[in-house]
Design an enzyme around this catalytic site. Structure first.
Site, PDB file in Angstrom:
ATOM      1  N   ASN A  32       0.747  -1.206  -0.053  1.00 37.51           N
ATOM      2  CA  ASN A  32       0.039  -0.099  -0.118  1.00 37.51           C
ATOM      3  C   ASN A  32       0.938   1.516  -0.016  1.00 37.51           C
ATOM      4  OD1 ASN A  32       0.870  -0.147   2.609  1.00 37.51           O
ATOM      5  ND2 ASN A  32      -1.137   0.154   3.776  1.00 37.51           N
ATOM      6  N   SER A  75       5.341  -4.428   6.651  1.00 38.29           N
ATOM      7  CA  SER A  75       5.452  -3.511   7.879  1.00 38.29           C
ATOM      8  C   SER A  75       6.294  -2.377   7.803  1.00 38.29           C
ATOM      9  CB  SER A  75       5.950  -4.585   8.998  1.00 38.29           C
ATOM     10  OG  SER A  75       6.233  -3.929  10.386  1.00 38.29           O
ATOM     11  N   TYR A 150       6.094  -2.463  17.299  1.00 34.55           N
ATOM     12  CA  TYR A 150       6.783  -3.102  16.403  1.00 34.55           C
ATOM     13  C   TYR A 150       7.132  -4.727  16.927  1.00 34.55           C
ATOM     14  CZ  TYR A 150      10.522  -4.347  12.849  1.00 34.55           C
ATOM     15  OH  TYR A 150      11.188  -4.891  11.630  1.00 34.55           O
TER      16      TYR A 150
HETATM   17  P1  NAD Z   1      10.297  -1.171   3.933  1.00 27.83           P
HETATM   18  O1  NAD Z   1       9.503  -0.094   4.774  1.00 27.83           O
HETATM   19  O2  NAD Z   1      11.223  -0.684   2.850  1.00 27.83           O
HETATM   20  O3  NAD Z   1       9.283  -2.121   3.236  1.00 27.83           O
HETATM   21  C1  NAD Z   1       8.074  -2.416   3.870  1.00 27.83           C
HETATM   22  C2  NAD Z   1       7.279  -2.370   3.081  1.00 27.83           C
HETATM   23  O4  NAD Z   1       5.764  -2.959   3.457  1.00 27.83           O
HETATM   24  C3  NAD Z   1       6.983  -0.999   2.194  1.00 27.83           C
HETATM   25  O5  NAD Z   1       6.853  -1.068   0.649  1.00 27.83           O
HETATM   26  C4  NAD Z   1       5.595  -0.810   2.931  1.00 27.83           C
HETATM   27  O6  NAD Z   1       4.784   0.361   2.043  1.00 27.83           O
HETATM   28  C5  NAD Z   1       4.779  -2.163   2.983  1.00 27.83           C
HETATM   29  N1  NAD Z   1       3.705  -2.050   3.816  1.00 27.83           N
HETATM   30  C6  NAD Z   1       3.806  -1.720   5.350  1.00 27.83           C
HETATM   31  N2  NAD Z   1       2.320  -2.013   5.651  1.00 27.83           N
HETATM   32  C7  NAD Z   1       1.516  -2.341   4.932  1.00 27.83           C
HETATM   33  C8  NAD Z   1       0.379  -2.567   4.632  1.00 27.83           C
HETATM   34  N3  NAD Z   1      -0.536  -2.546   5.912  1.00 27.83           N
HETATM   35  N4  NAD Z   1      -0.270  -3.026   3.767  1.00 27.83           N
HETATM   36  C9  NAD Z   1       0.586  -3.393   2.508  1.00 27.83           C
HETATM   37  N5  NAD Z   1       2.091  -2.953   2.458  1.00 27.83           N
HETATM   38  C10 NAD Z   1       2.323  -2.500   3.684  1.00 27.83           C
HETATM   39  O7  NAD Z   1      10.931  -1.822   5.118  1.00 27.83           O
HETATM   40  P2  NAD Z   1      12.123  -3.124   4.921  1.00 27.83           P
HETATM   41  O8  NAD Z   1      13.453  -2.875   5.470  1.00 27.83           O
HETATM   42  O9  NAD Z   1      12.270  -3.653   3.693  1.00 27.83           O
HETATM   43  O10 NAD Z   1      11.426  -4.286   5.836  1.00 27.83           O
HETATM   44  C11 NAD Z   1      10.745  -5.461   5.290  1.00 27.83           C
HETATM   45  C12 NAD Z   1      10.391  -6.421   6.024  1.00 27.83           C
HETATM   46  O11 NAD Z   1      11.575  -6.855   6.816  1.00 27.83           O
HETATM   47  C13 NAD Z   1       9.661  -5.884   7.520  1.00 27.83           C
HETATM   48  O12 NAD Z   1       8.637  -6.642   7.814  1.00 27.83           O
HETATM   49  C14 NAD Z   1      10.584  -5.707   8.476  1.00 27.83           C
HETATM   50  O13 NAD Z   1       9.901  -5.752   9.721  1.00 27.83           O
HETATM   51  C15 NAD Z   1      11.354  -6.724   8.222  1.00 27.83           C
HETATM   52  N6  NAD Z   1      12.930  -6.461   8.809  1.00 27.83           N
HETATM   53  C16 NAD Z   1      13.731  -5.519   7.991  1.00 27.83           C
HETATM   54  C17 NAD Z   1      15.163  -5.433   8.773  1.00 27.83           C
HETATM   55  C18 NAD Z   1      15.838  -4.635   7.877  1.00 27.83           C
HETATM   56  O14 NAD Z   1      17.024  -4.487   8.470  1.00 27.83           O
HETATM   57  N7  NAD Z   1      15.777  -4.021   6.736  1.00 27.83           N
HETATM   58  C19 NAD Z   1      15.264  -5.953   9.847  1.00 27.83           C
HETATM   59  C20 NAD Z   1      14.385  -6.786  10.468  1.00 27.83           C
HETATM   60  C21 NAD Z   1      13.203  -7.115   9.796  1.00 27.83           C
END
Ligand code: NAD
Ligand code: UDP
Length: 318
Positions: A32, A75, A150
């Site tokens: 989204n 998320s 979170y």
């Molecule tokens: P990011 O913010 O770049 O990507 C998250 C994506 O989810 C975004 O595109 C956002 O628009 C989408 N999103 C959020 N809520 C939504 C909803 N309700 N409906 C549809 N889409 C939604 O962050 P990221 O770093 O790519 O993280 C991705 C996942 O990996 C997350 O779940 C995060 O918790 C997990 N994670 C990431 C890291 C890291 O270091 N990057 C570490 C631990 C966990």
């Protein structure tokens, strides 16, 4: 496989789409755009093995065709309240994505008898009392702290995933991701890597929150995606840490970035910006990933930072 990925327009989700398509799978991205960026997927427009649904994962998901794998990455992920794209500023959306979103994605997986993979996090360990963190550690998380929206959403998501596995026999996987960085991170999401690189590239002092003695262990995105892909293809149902065990203090990290960029503006220490429940130390124990998946990271911090700095230079038009 036909694979549904939530969070596809985000940093990790978009890299995952690329990797799955490269491996010959068909990918349906769902997002989204609450923290993601359509530009992360622009290069996939017209690709016959990619389609996209703009949808909030917290709402019921209608998946018309047969799906063989469901990957839940949607998320908010940045803890920094300075950014409007962080989870302290999107608290209810964060809890809904982790709770209702996980439930909806599990529902799609169950209806299709598909395998399911949850993007969990090192944050489920909270401010850990055990170091490095093994998967058997239960964690030390404050249920009402700044990060709780979170941490608790992800802990609930893990519990729900295991409930579907144990009660419904769903073929599930849980990856606990440790700090990952690389191209396609938002410049303005407030996480330490884009913040520090942007400040250094613009010739500003780097903002270290607190005294910078807190540590993190940074994993380059390509290594993480390799680990997640191996986990997806494995038969492992218990959580697996994926991250780079090379630990560094935030102060040393700031110094490294200033040196790499040639920034002479130094560091400013901002005591008041350090959140109360900011983990003091974080380092993954990756014994399980090594043993079960035959995986370990291959990109060192210098190599990964050079690629990431080049990406942010492009974003800033430098
Ligand atoms: P990011 O913010 O770049 O990507 C998250 C994506 O989810 C975004 O595109 C956002 O628009 C989408 N999103 C959020 N809520 C939504 C909803 N309700 N409906 C549809 N889409 C939604 O962050 P990221 O770093 O790519 O993280 C991705 C996942 O990996 C997350 O779940 C995060 O918790 C997990 N994670 C990431 C890291 C890291 O270091 N990057 C570490 C631990 C966990
Ligand atoms: N941090 C910092 N300056 C910044 C942004 C973050 O010193 O401009 C610190 C933050 O307090 C934390 C660490 O860097 O100790 C990593 O923060 P990040 O937001 O990347 O995510 P976290 O690993 O805390 O979830």
């Amino acid at each position: 496989m036909r694979i549904l990925i939530s969070g596809a327009a985000g940093f990790l989700g978009s890299h995952l789409c690329d990797r799955l398509i490269k491996e010959g799978h068909t990918v349906i991205g769902l997002d989204n755009f609450i923290t993601g960026n359509p530009m992360n997927l622009a290069h996939l427009a017209g690709n016959e093995r990619f389609s996209f649904i703009k949808h909030d994962v917290s709402e019921y998901i209608f998946a018309p065709d047969k799906i063989e794998a469901v990957l839940h990455f949607a998320s908010p992920a940045s803890p920094n309240p300075e950014s409007p794209f962080s989870y302290p500023n999107l608290p209810i959306q964060t809890m809904k994505a982790g709770a209702l979103g996980t439930h909806n994605m599990l529902g799609v997986a169950k209806a299709n008898a598909a395998r399911f993979l949850l993007a969990s996090t090192s944050e489920i360990y909270g401010d850990p009392l055990e170091h490095p963190q093994t998967e058997s550690y239960w964690g030390h998380a404050d249920p009402i702290g700044f990060r709780s929206v979170y941490d608790e959403a992800k802990r609930f998501a893990e519990a729900l995933t295991m409930a579907y596995h144990r009660f419904h026999g769903l073929d599930t996987r849980i990856v606990r991701i440790f700090n990952t960085y690389g191209p396609r991170m938002r410049l303005d999401d407030g996480r330490v890597v884009p913040n520090f690189i942007q400040q250094a590239l613009l010739g500003n002092p780097i903002s270290v929150y607190g005294d910078g003695a807190q540590t993190r262990s940074f994993c380059y995105v390509d290594d993480l995606i390799e680990g997640i892909y191996r986990l997806l293809l494995s038969d492992e149902h218990m959580p697996v840490n994926i991250g780079n065990p090379s630990e560094i203090s935030i102060k040393e990290f700031a110094e490294k970035i200033n040196t790499k960029v040639g920034n002479k503006a130094g560091i400013i220490y901002e005591e008041d910006k350090r959140l109360g429940d900011d983990p003091q130390r974080r380092q993954p124990d990756i014994t399980r990933a090594r043993t079960i998946l035959g995986w370990e990271p291959s990109t060192n911090l210098d190599m990964g930072l050079e690629k990431t700095i080049r990406y942010f230079q492009g974003q800033l038009g430098l």
